[in-house]
Design an enzyme around this catalytic site. Structure first.
Site, PDB file in Angstrom:
ATOM      1  N   SER A 133      41.149  48.044  33.838  1.00  0.00           N
ATOM      2  CA  SER A 133      41.393  48.762  34.989  1.00  0.00           C
ATOM      3  C   SER A 133      40.200  49.488  35.374  1.00  0.00           C
ATOM      4  CB  SER A 133      42.906  48.727  35.423  1.00  0.00           C
ATOM      5  OG  SER A 133      43.071  49.496  36.540  1.00  0.00           O
ATOM      6  N   TYR A 146      49.880  54.269  31.892  1.00  0.00           N
ATOM      7  CA  TYR A 146      49.160  53.055  32.282  1.00  0.00           C
ATOM      8  C   TYR A 146      47.606  53.311  32.111  1.00  0.00           C
ATOM      9  CZ  TYR A 146      47.452  49.114  35.352  1.00  0.00           C
ATOM     10  OH  TYR A 146      46.724  48.051  35.783  1.00  0.00           O
TER      11      TYR A 146
END
Ligand SMILES: NC(=O)c1ccc[n+]([C@@H]2O[C@H](COP(=O)([O-])OP(=O)(O)OC[C@H]3O[C@@H](n4cnc5c(N)ncnc54)[C@H](OP(=O)(O)O)[C@@H]3O)[C@@H](O)[C@H]2O)c1
Length: 250
Positions: A133, A146
């Protein structure tokens, strides 16, 4: 003989759109995730082969790699599009939540990579694409677990790219910006450059099939902004992050 892909996290969101794109382009696609229902739906709509799996179960991952190789003869491409995600309260570092996210997002990938590399070494070729990401470009506020897991995944892919090239195994990293999926539906903050999952799936498969580049990242403007932020001197970077964290929620 048709090319064979295995898409983990293939039952929903970005993974499901990747599956649809690959099967429309003539690939045989094995799909995994914990819930059987979305996998079965894609089996009906796009002829994908469901292999339900929890990536936190190492024995099950090993057995699934062996089954796919036996059923489909080879694995040309693995796309790891699995993730757990929770908004983290600033200043809170809850171990249980951290462990769950890292166990799924990073160690989950590790459990898959080991037997997949063995399979690819035996067959003499292969390609591994890890969906990380843009959140892995630097430590983002409100996403400690995350963001740090995705940073580690990018570093892992960088290491693997160099080390596995002599085995004819290509390694890629995919860094999407914000994409409309179940994962982002729970976000209560503004998501700049939010895009549709179908668009993300197309960009991923175009990047995988039409280029050999290491990183597939989109949308370009958002990627460039974030990469520029990463290069800022720390005092400027932290001033910017403090402003971000003070932003009002939706
Ligand atoms: N959406 C975004 O804005 C965005 C941006 C950048 C990167 N990404 C990345 O894109 C990838 C796909 O995310 P998404 O947005 O498409 O969300 P999603 O629809 O929630 O996809 C996540 C997938 O992971 C699977 N999964 C979760 N835990 C699992 C486990 N323990 N074992 C096996 N499968 C598991 C889920 O299926 P089950 O629940 O059935 O297991 C689901 O299909 C993730 O790596 C995410 O970090 C997303």
């Amino acid at each position: 003989m048709a090319k064979v892909a295995w898409v983990l996290g293939g039952g929903s969101g970005i993974g499901a759109e990747t599956v649809k794109q690959l099967s429309q382009r003539g690939w045989t696609v094995a799909i995994s995730g914990r819930r059987e229902q979305p996998l079965n739906a894609l089996a009906v709509s796009h002829g994908a082969r469901p292999y339900p799996l929890d990536v936190t179960d190492f024995d099950a991952v090993n057995a699934t790699v062996a089954r796919i190789a036996q059923d489909l003869g080879k694995i040309d491409l693995v796309v790891f599009s699995v993730a757990a995600w929770e908004v983290t309260k600033p200043g809170r570092y809850d171990y249980a939540s951290f462990a769950k996210i890292i166990d799924t997002n990073l160690l989950g990938a590790m459990r898959v990579i080991e037997p997949v590399i063995e399979q690819m070494r035996n067959q003499g070729f292969g390609e591994i694409a890890l969906v990380a990401s843009v959140a892995g470009y630097f430590g983002l506020p409100r996403s400690a677990a995350y963001s740090s897991g995705k940073s580690a995944m990018i570093a892992l892919a960088e290491t693997m790219r160099t080390e596995l090239a002599p085995d004819n195994i290509a390694v890629r990293v995919i860094c999407p910006g914000f994409v409309k999926t179940d994962l982002t539906a729970k976000n209560d903050f503004p998501m700049p450059f939010l895009m549709e999952a179908e668009d993300a799936g197309k960009r991923i498969v175009d990047g995988l099939l039409n280029s050999k580049k290491f990183e597939i990242a989109f949308p370009l403007r958002f990627v460039l902004i974030l990469k520029a932020i990463r290069l800022l001197p720390y005092p400027v970077f932290f001033a910017l992050m403090s402003r971000l964290i003070a932003q009002p929620r939706k």
